[in-house]
Scaffold this motif. Structure first.
Motif, mmCIF file in Angstrom:
data_model
loop_
_atom_site.group_PDB
_atom_site.id
_atom_site.type_symbol
_atom_site.label_atom_id
_atom_site.label_comp_id
_atom_site.label_asym_id
_atom_site.label_seq_id
_atom_site.Cartn_x
_atom_site.Cartn_y
_atom_site.Cartn_z
ATOM 1 N N THR A 179 0.875 -1.174 0.000
ATOM 2 C CA THR A 179 0.000 0.000 0.000
ATOM 3 C C THR A 179 0.905 1.215 0.000
ATOM 4 O O THR A 179 1.705 1.402 0.926
ATOM 5 C CB THR A 179 -0.908 0.011 1.233
ATOM 6 O OG1 THR A 179 -1.697 -1.183 1.247
ATOM 7 C CG2 THR A 179 -1.826 1.220 1.216
ATOM 8 N N VAL A 180 0.805 2.057 -1.035
ATOM 9 C CA VAL A 180 1.825 3.068 -1.294
ATOM 10 C C VAL A 180 1.219 4.468 -1.337
ATOM 11 O O VAL A 180 0.151 4.676 -1.913
ATOM 12 C CB VAL A 180 2.549 2.788 -2.628
ATOM 13 C CG1 VAL A 180 3.730 3.749 -2.806
ATOM 14 C CG2 VAL A 180 3.025 1.344 -2.699
ATOM 15 N N LEU A 181 1.936 5.412 -0.736
ATOM 16 C CA LEU A 181 1.655 6.833 -0.903
ATOM 17 C C LEU A 181 2.806 7.416 -1.710
ATOM 18 O O LEU A 181 3.942 7.474 -1.234
ATOM 19 C CB LEU A 181 1.552 7.543 0.450
ATOM 20 C CG LEU A 181 1.340 9.062 0.376
ATOM 21 C CD1 LEU A 181 -0.016 9.401 -0.248
ATOM 22 C CD2 LEU A 181 1.463 9.701 1.765
ATOM 23 N N CYS A 182 2.529 7.832 -2.947
ATOM 24 C CA CYS A 182 3.547 8.420 -3.815
ATOM 25 C C CYS A 182 3.405 9.931 -3.766
ATOM 26 O O CYS A 182 2.334 10.466 -4.051
ATOM 27 C CB CYS A 182 3.394 7.913 -5.246
ATOM 28 S SG CYS A 182 4.660 8.545 -6.385
ATOM 29 N N THR A 183 4.479 10.622 -3.401
ATOM 30 C CA THR A 183 4.406 12.075 -3.238
ATOM 31 C C THR A 183 5.431 12.787 -4.116
ATOM 32 O O THR A 183 6.460 12.230 -4.488
ATOM 33 C CB THR A 183 4.670 12.476 -1.774
ATOM 34 O OG1 THR A 183 6.059 12.255 -1.449
ATOM 35 C CG2 THR A 183 3.798 11.663 -0.824
ATOM 36 N N VAL A 222 -1.806 9.214 -4.308
ATOM 37 C CA VAL A 222 -0.876 10.261 -4.739
ATOM 38 C C VAL A 222 -1.177 11.548 -3.982
ATOM 39 O O VAL A 222 -2.345 11.901 -3.791
ATOM 40 C CB VAL A 222 -0.983 10.504 -6.260
ATOM 41 C CG1 VAL A 222 0.041 11.545 -6.711
ATOM 42 C CG2 VAL A 222 -0.787 9.194 -7.018
ATOM 43 N N ALA A 223 -0.135 12.231 -3.558
ATOM 44 C CA ALA A 223 -0.316 13.481 -2.813
ATOM 45 C C ALA A 223 0.870 14.404 -3.030
ATOM 46 O O ALA A 223 1.967 13.965 -3.362
ATOM 47 C CB ALA A 223 -0.476 13.202 -1.317
ATOM 48 N N ARG A 224 0.642 15.678 -2.812
ATOM 49 C CA ARG A 224 1.727 16.645 -2.825
ATOM 50 C C ARG A 224 2.429 16.607 -1.480
ATOM 51 O O ARG A 224 1.799 16.608 -0.426
ATOM 52 C CB ARG A 224 1.205 18.053 -3.061
ATOM 53 C CG ARG A 224 2.305 19.118 -3.073
ATOM 54 C CD ARG A 224 1.713 20.519 -3.042
ATOM 55 N NE ARG A 224 2.747 21.525 -3.198
ATOM 56 C CZ ARG A 224 3.493 22.015 -2.207
ATOM 57 N NH1 ARG A 224 3.311 21.558 -0.983
ATOM 58 N NH2 ARG A 224 4.414 22.944 -2.431
ATOM 59 N N LEU A 225 3.768 16.565 -1.507
ATOM 60 C CA LEU A 225 4.563 16.696 -0.295
ATOM 61 C C LEU A 225 5.837 17.436 -0.647
ATOM 62 O O LEU A 225 6.688 16.918 -1.361
ATOM 63 C CB LEU A 225 4.880 15.326 0.328
ATOM 64 C CG LEU A 225 5.448 15.353 1.755
ATOM 65 C CD1 LEU A 225 5.218 14.014 2.451
ATOM 66 C CD2 LEU A 225 6.934 15.704 1.793
ATOM 67 N N ALA A 226 5.940 18.670 -0.156
ATOM 68 C CA ALA A 226 7.169 19.451 -0.311
ATOM 69 C C ALA A 226 8.062 19.152 0.870
ATOM 70 O O ALA A 226 7.622 19.222 2.022
ATOM 71 C CB ALA A 226 6.850 20.947 -0.388
#
Length: 393
Positions: A219-223, A258-262
């Motif tokens: 289970t992946v969160l790609c940022t 998918v999410a934005r992560l700075a």
């Protein structure tokens, strides 16, 4: 010279934006201290110079003794010869008549590329938009990301999760990592390890490594820090049937969100932490709730150029996400003068990580003498790699 071949994933300073998959929030007006697309993106005109890469070696002096140093790990845990020391091998550019960058640029500028992994029964088709105005380096798949994804699909990255792998190398008299060789049965078992793993990718670009991990059951969160790249990644994930809310492909064992992560952005990092906690079954606001950590953090070619502020942000983000047992896997291509890039590895150690090179891919492609290494980083004192757990606050 490093500016000519800058590559990888960069967290953009563009205003934050979610792809509608993880969460939505109001745009901030103050940019974060991460890469800007205008700096990170390579000029096509610049890359048109006639170049070829030649191998270059240099002995590095002692690091700056004024910075704080975390004590080295127990020598019985890993060989000091295999821990990452000052880089002694890199690549440099020399102007010649040929144009070996042309094949590389050809791959980056393709509108659509296909990646096949027969070991896990996966074929991915990714749309790229390298030439789109305002899009950074994450809008295309770079070679380092290809190597990481291929390594995961073929061997399950088994060597990276073996605490004794480097110690075994030392006993055998090897001072540098080499490409893993495994029989088919062992590789299949290693790939099965990913089933049920919780994974976060930072600077994921179009999400190639994330999708390979998901196909193996993670289970992946790609940022990524670039809003346009985040949208592109979300479309590619959905087009390949790996989105969390897409049930059209029953053969996929895992999913990608998918999410934005700075890097270094506290709000973005908090959102990623909440995502991990939810995957661990921890409800937000639970009294005395535990701090949850991912099993793996993926990075592919994110350290390049001269951007120490961005690397500090990346270090803080890794430190916030990684807990006991979490393994940070970084596929890193050395290019130009790697002395400044080495600061990132120093800062990781200062943040409490052991940093080790576990794989080495050296060869020639498109006329380049290429050197890419796979590093693993984990918290001092971790006894099990790749299986994290929750720690009560």
């Amino acid at each position: 010279a490093s500016a000519l071949v800058a590559s990888g994933r960069a967290a953009s300073a563009a205003p934050p934006h979610r792809a509608g998959i993880v969460r939505a929030r109001r745009r901030r007006e103050t940019p974060s201290p991460s890469f800007t697309s205008s700096v990170a993106r390579i000029s096509v005109a610049t890359l048109a110079m006639h170049c070829v890469v030649v191998a270059a070696s240099s002995e590095r002096g002692e690091r700056d003794g004024g910075s704080r140093r975390v004590p080295r790990p127990d020598p019985g845990k890993s060989s000091s010869r295999t821990c990452v020391e000052p880089d002694t091998e890199t690549t440099a550019l020399a102007v010649v008549r040929d144009t070996p960058l042309s094949p590389l640029m050809g791959r980056l500028r393709q509108k659509r590329r296909e990646f096949t992994y027969p070991e896990i029964g996966l074929t991915l088709t990714l749309d790229q938009r390298w030439d789109t105005a305002g899009v950074g380096t994450g809008a295309a798949v770079w070679d380092s990301a290809e190597l990481l994804a291929r390594y995961m699909a073929t061997s399950g990255a088994a060597r990276a999760f073996n605490p004794d792998a480097l110690k075994d190398d030392a006993r055998a008299g090897s001072s540098s990592p080499s490409k893993t060789t495994m029989d088919a049965d062992a590789a299949a078992l290693a790939r099965d390890w990913w089933a049920g793993a919780v994974v976060v990718e930072l600077g994921g670009g179009l999400g190639l490594a994330s999708m390979v991990a998901a196909r193996m059951g993670a289970t992946v969160l790609c940022t990524d820090g670039d809003d346009l790249v985040v949208d592109m990644c979300a479309r590619n994930v959905r087009a390949n049937g790996l989105a969390a809310d897409d049930s059209t492909d029953s053969s996929s064992r895992g999913t990608v969100e998918v999410a934005r992560l700075a890097w270094g952005d506290d709000e973005d990092v908090a959102a990623a932490e909440a995502w991990v906690a939810a995957r661990r079954g921890i409800e937000p606001g639970t009294e005395g709730r535990a701090k949850a950590y991912p099993d793996v953090v993926l990075l592919a070619d994110v350290v390049y150029g001269e951007r120490p502020d961005a690397w500090r942000g990346l270090t803080r983000t890794c430190a916030a996400l990684a807990g006991p047992g979490t393994v940070v896997l970084l596929s890193h291509t050395r290019r130009g003068d790697s002395g400044s890039q080495r600061k990132f590895f120093d800062w990781l150690r200062d943040a409490g990580f052991v940093v080790e090179a576990v794989e080495r891919w050296k060869g020639t492609r498109d006329g380049f003498a290429s050197l890419t290494l796979l590093y693993r980083a984990y918290r001092y004192g971790s006894t099990t790699l790749g299986r994290s757990y929750s720690v009560v606050k």
